[in-house]
Design a protein around this motif. Structure first.
Motif, PDB file in Angstrom:
ATOM      1  N   ARG A   1       0.841  -1.185   0.000  1.00 16.84           N
ATOM      2  CA  ARG A   1       0.000   0.000   0.000  1.00 16.84           C
ATOM      3  C   ARG A   1       0.884   1.246   0.000  1.00 16.84           C
ATOM      4  O   ARG A   1       1.840   1.351   0.762  1.00 16.84           O
ATOM      5  CB  ARG A   1      -0.905  -0.018   1.226  1.00 16.84           C
ATOM      6  N   THR A   2       0.560   2.212  -0.868  1.00 19.02           N
ATOM      7  CA  THR A   2       1.391   3.391  -1.034  1.00 19.02           C
ATOM      8  C   THR A   2       0.714   4.620  -0.435  1.00 19.02           C
ATOM      9  O   THR A   2      -0.467   4.598  -0.067  1.00 19.02           O
ATOM     10  CB  THR A   2       1.653   3.653  -2.527  1.00 19.02           C
ATOM     11  N   SER A   3       1.484   5.707  -0.388  1.00 19.87           N
ATOM     12  CA  SER A   3       0.931   6.973   0.092  1.00 19.87           C
ATOM     13  C   SER A   3      -0.196   7.456  -0.812  1.00 19.87           C
ATOM     14  O   SER A   3      -1.189   8.023  -0.347  1.00 19.87           O
ATOM     15  CB  SER A   3       2.040   8.035   0.146  1.00 19.87           C
ATOM     16  N   PHE A   4      -0.058   7.206  -2.107  1.00 21.00           N
ATOM     17  CA  PHE A   4      -1.113   7.605  -3.032  1.00 21.00           C
ATOM     18  C   PHE A   4      -2.397   6.826  -2.760  1.00 21.00           C
ATOM     19  O   PHE A   4      -3.508   7.353  -2.915  1.00 21.00           O
ATOM     20  CB  PHE A   4      -0.672   7.401  -4.484  1.00 21.00           C
ATOM     21  N   ASP A   5      -2.267   5.554  -2.363  1.00 19.09           N
ATOM     22  CA  ASP A   5      -3.457   4.774  -1.995  1.00 19.09           C
ATOM     23  C   ASP A   5      -4.178   5.430  -0.827  1.00 19.09           C
ATOM     24  O   ASP A   5      -5.420   5.499  -0.802  1.00 19.09           O
ATOM     25  CB  ASP A   5      -3.067   3.338  -1.637  1.00 19.09           C
ATOM     26  N   GLU A   6      -3.405   5.900   0.149  1.00 18.75           N
ATOM     27  CA  GLU A   6      -4.008   6.587   1.297  1.00 18.75           C
ATOM     28  C   GLU A   6      -4.721   7.865   0.841  1.00 18.75           C
ATOM     29  O   GLU A   6      -5.807   8.194   1.319  1.00 18.75           O
ATOM     30  CB  GLU A   6      -2.927   6.938   2.328  1.00 18.75           C
ATOM     31  N   CYS A   7      -4.096   8.570  -0.107  1.00 17.77           N
ATOM     32  CA  CYS A   7      -4.708   9.808  -0.606  1.00 17.77           C
ATOM     33  C   CYS A   7      -6.012   9.524  -1.344  1.00 17.77           C
ATOM     34  O   CYS A   7      -7.003  10.248  -1.173  1.00 17.77           O
ATOM     35  CB  CYS A   7      -3.733  10.530  -1.541  1.00 17.77           C
ATOM     36  N   THR A   8      -6.026   8.493  -2.179  1.00 20.20           N
ATOM     37  CA  THR A   8      -7.229   8.197  -2.958  1.00 20.20           C
ATOM     38  C   THR A   8      -8.362   7.683  -2.078  1.00 20.20           C
ATOM     39  O   THR A   8      -9.521   7.694  -2.489  1.00 20.20           O
ATOM     40  CB  THR A   8      -6.926   7.161  -4.056  1.00 20.20           C
ATOM     41  N   ASP A   9      -8.042   7.233  -0.864  1.00 18.86           N
ATOM     42  CA  ASP A   9      -9.075   6.776   0.069  1.00 18.86           C
ATOM     43  C   ASP A   9      -9.642   7.915   0.912  1.00 18.86           C
ATOM     44  O   ASP A   9     -10.557   7.698   1.713  1.00 18.86           O
ATOM     45  CB  ASP A   9      -8.501   5.702   1.017  1.00 18.86           C
ATOM     46  N   HIS A  10      -9.117   9.122   0.746  1.00 19.39           N
ATOM     47  CA  HIS A  10      -9.594  10.238   1.560  1.00 19.39           C
ATOM     48  C   HIS A  10     -11.070  10.497   1.259  1.00 19.39           C
ATOM     49  O   HIS A  10     -11.481  10.540   0.088  1.00 19.39           O
ATOM     50  CB  HIS A  10      -8.781  11.500   1.271  1.00 19.39           C
ATOM     51  N   PRO A  11     -11.906  10.655   2.288  1.00 17.85           N
ATOM     52  CA  PRO A  11     -13.361  10.779   2.064  1.00 17.85           C
ATOM     53  C   PRO A  11     -13.769  11.997   1.235  1.00 17.85           C
ATOM     54  O   PRO A  11     -14.807  11.968   0.570  1.00 17.85           O
ATOM     55  CB  PRO A  11     -13.926  10.857   3.486  1.00 17.85           C
ATOM     56  N   ARG A  12     -12.972  13.061   1.260  1.00 19.78           N
ATOM     57  CA  ARG A  12     -13.358  14.263   0.509  1.00 19.78           C
ATOM     58  C   ARG A  12     -12.489  14.506  -0.725  1.00 19.78           C
ATOM     59  O   ARG A  12     -12.986  14.986  -1.747  1.00 19.78           O
ATOM     60  CB  ARG A  12     -13.280  15.498   1.420  1.00 19.78           C
TER      61      ARG A  12
END
Length: 684
Positions: free
Chosen positions: A189-200
């Motif tokens: 899992r990458t930092s971009f994955d965390e970003c794309t999961d952001h609710p807004r």
């Protein structure tokens, strides 16, 4: 579509002929099917019940699982054409999950879905994976050899929550069995994955990542950009911003401060901060005027002056810092000696040892070496056929995207290490392995017979640390890239040719190569080489001391003059002719750049330098000075050394005598030479 149950006689024949079920058990299966039909007259009735609620139908020790599987296969329930096939597969998967103990292996073998290599491997020590594979091949209706990417993508659904069976596992199996050249790769899992999961803001992050991929941005850039954007999103959340549309100059300056500090309050380097800011800036420039998340006048709000200041500080750090170079000038040779004499305990250690012997012999980048092909990895250098270099035809492997480039191997041990690896690859008959960077399949120089299929940086660094600890140096700075610094420095040092060092390093421009020789290690190497020339008595004059002072300063650039002076390949005559002009005195060379400001007071000037070849002229000049002094004494009634002219002659005589003495001449040799030039007994 109206589904019908398959004939019971066909089912029993399959059990008898393919699964070798006994006659007694066949009777139980017949009674079981009758009971199933009684409760569910048609498959449609059975399918109406949610999979997890379908009852277990059993007669004695026999359950309905095998019949359902045979029915689905015979009717092509999971593989027939049409958009509804995916829903039917999901239904069958849900049924399988409700029957976790239902074994599919023998059925898959009987149906020809598991081939001999699959069975031999899966039914051995790894039987835990046999049933998931059997269910997978059944679900898509084809053997693993014939799997498409769409078929492979079903892997995570076969055993939800079990990380042991996924896309990477299936790819590894297919590679192991020789069905593909693409091995499995564990996707973290990458930092971009965390970003794309952001609710807004997940959508805008996902759109930007797609843009980078379409733009063919390198993995390194995408990874770093994702990390910077992740920190930016955290900052937005912490400050309660609904998006970035209203950010002004003050907000951006606060963001600069946030990105420039660690959690404990300590500062990151300017180089690190500039890197983060550049990714954020690129993110905003992409989205400005396109997405409502961004301000419409970003260029006006962005504090360009502060960004430029960070950039300037970053450039200073890059030009004056050591980067990843060794901090101990003796450590590279100590480690190379230890690695060379290390006796590997297994194949993995043998690979690591060979890797470091090449790294210590060749200024190649670590990532290129680990991805290198085995065939033609080492070829004669184009202009020096008796020497060898590392070669690759794949430009995607190299950071600078060189193709057909050569990195020279400077030591025999590096050549032997490559030969060892090539013989190993030939003996073990490795199959070609797909490389994403090269976009090609080939046998790799550091290929392995088990996962991970190629040697990686984690393994090589662990081996390096292990050897360093064994010789009492566990905390020394420097690894693979430090060797690159070290070798490039010594190429420049030995040849005096920075352009040659640039070619060996694979740099596009000389400025990058010059950064490598700014490290303390490089500076010390140059200084020691100059000291060696002085101590050998090949140089004299105050200019050499000025160079010593300059090289001892951290602010001094290792200029072409200094590198040439330190080089073994540049003769003293070549050096003096390239960088000096004849001294007005007729002895030695003036190393001043521009007009002389010292009125030809050469012998006491810090721009004056002379070599051993200047000794005969120096002797003649000294004889002339002695003769002038003798004439002054003879022609004066009240001669005194307090006379300024007499002081000048005496000072020059003493200085020149000391320089000649430093070049290796004794007092007696100097006296004889003076008498010879003046004539025996003349003027002395």
């Amino acid at each position: 579509m109206s589904w019908q149950w398959v004939d019971v006689e066909d089912y029993l024949r399959f059990l008898h002929d393919e699964l070798h079920v006994s006659n007694q058990a066949l009777y139980a299966h017949r009674r079981l099917v009758a009971e199933l039909w009684q409760r569910f007259p048609t498959p449609g009735d059975w399918l109406q019940v949610p999979p997890e609620q379908r009852p277990v139908i059993q007669y004695g020790l026999v359950g309905e699982f095998r019949y359902i599987v045979y029915w689905a296969w015979a009717t092509k329930f999971c593989v027939s054409d049409g958009p509804e096939v995916e829903e039917r597969r999901k239904d069958m998967l849900a049924y399988f999950h409700a029957r976790p103990k239902g074994s599919m292996v023998k059925i898959a073998i009987a149906l020809g879905l598991l081939e001999e290599p699959d069975v031999a491997y899966l039914c051995g020590d790894r039987d835990w994976i046999a049933n998931p594979v059997a269910r997978h091949v059944f679900l898509v209706g084809k053997p693993m050899r014939q799997f498409s990417e769409t078929d492979i993508a079903w892997a995570p659904k076969i055993r939800p929550g079990d990380k042991r069976y996924g896309v990477h596992t299936l790819r590894d199996l297919r590679f192991r069995f020789g069905y593909t050249t693409t091995a499995g790769k564990v996707t973290k899992r990458t930092s971009f994955d965390e970003c794309t999961d952001h609710p807004r803001w997940g959508t805008v992050a996902g759109d930007y990542r797609d843009h980078l991929v379409r733009s063919m941005a390198r993995d390194y850039y995408v990874r770093k950009a994702g990390n910077a954007i992740q920190h930016f999103f955290r900052w937005l959340d912490a400050h309660g911003h609904p998006d970035a549309a209203a950010l002004d100059r003050i907000d951006f300056l606060a963001l600069f401060d946030y990105l420039g500090h660690r959690d404990d309050g300590t500062e990151f380097s300017a180089k690190y901060l500039e890197s983060r800011l550049s990714y954020i800036k690129g993110f905003f420039e992409w989205g400005e005027g396109v997405h409502p998340f961004f301000p419409r006048d970003f260029a006006r709000r962005w504090p360009q002056d502060s960004y430029a200041r960070v950039h300037s500080e970053s450039m200073v750090e890059a030009s004056t810092g050591d980067g990843l170079a060794f901090d101990d000038p003796d450590f590279p040779e100590i480690m190379t000696h230890a690695i060379y004499h290390y006796r590997p305990a297994n194949d993995k250690e043998a690979l690591c040892r060979a890797f470091w012997l090449i790294i210590a012999s060749c200024p190649i980048r670590e990532s290129l070496l680990l991805n290198l092909q085995a065939e033609n990895a080492m070829l004669p250098l184009p202009n020096v056929p008796q020497a060898f270099g590392i070669y690759t035809p794949y430009e995607g492997l190299e950071k600078a995207r060189h193709r057909h480039g050569h990195f020279p191997i400077l030591d025999r041990m590096g050549i032997e290490a490559v030969q060892f690896l090539q013989k190993r690859a030939h003996d073990q008959q490795f199959r070609p392995l797909w490389n994403e960077r090269a976009e090609a399949s080939y046998v790799h120089l550091f290929q392995r017979s088990e996962k991970p299929w190629r040697l990686n940086e984690v393994a090589t660094n662990r081996f390096f640390d292990q050897v360093a600890a064994s010789i009492g140096h566990p905390d020394k700075k420097g690894k693979a890239h430090a060797y690159r610094h070290y070798l490039i420095t010594h190429i420049a040092l030995k040849t005096g040719d920075m352009d040659l060092a640039r070619l060996a390093a694979g740099h596009h421009n000389l400025a990058m190569t010059q950064r490598y020789v700014r490290s303390n290690l490089s500076r010390h190497a140059l200084l020691f080489a100059m000291i060696r020339r002085y101590e050998e008595g090949t140089l004299a004059g105050r200019f050499i001391w000025r160079l010593f002072e300059l090289m001892a300063s951290d602010d001094t650039e290792p200029t072409a003059l200094i590198q040439a002076l330190a080089s073994d390949e540049v003769t003293l005559e070549e050096f003096l002719s390239r960088f000096g002009v004849p001294s007005p005195t007729g002895v030695g060379r003036c190393m001043v750049e521009g007009a002389c400001e010292f009125e030809a007071r050469c012998l006491s000037c810090h721009h004056f330098l002379m070599g051993k070849g200047d000794a005969p002229n120096a002797m003649r000049t000294l004889a002339r000075l002695v003769d002038h002094m003798a004439a002054m004494i003879r022609g004066s009634r009240d001669f005194s050394y307090d006379n300024p002219k007499a002081q000048g002659l005496a000072t020059q005589s003493v200085l020149l005598t000391e320089m000649i003495r430093h070049l290796g001449y004794s007092e007696n040799q100097i006296t004889v030479a003076i008498q010879t030039h003046l004539g025996v007994g003349g003027g002395a």
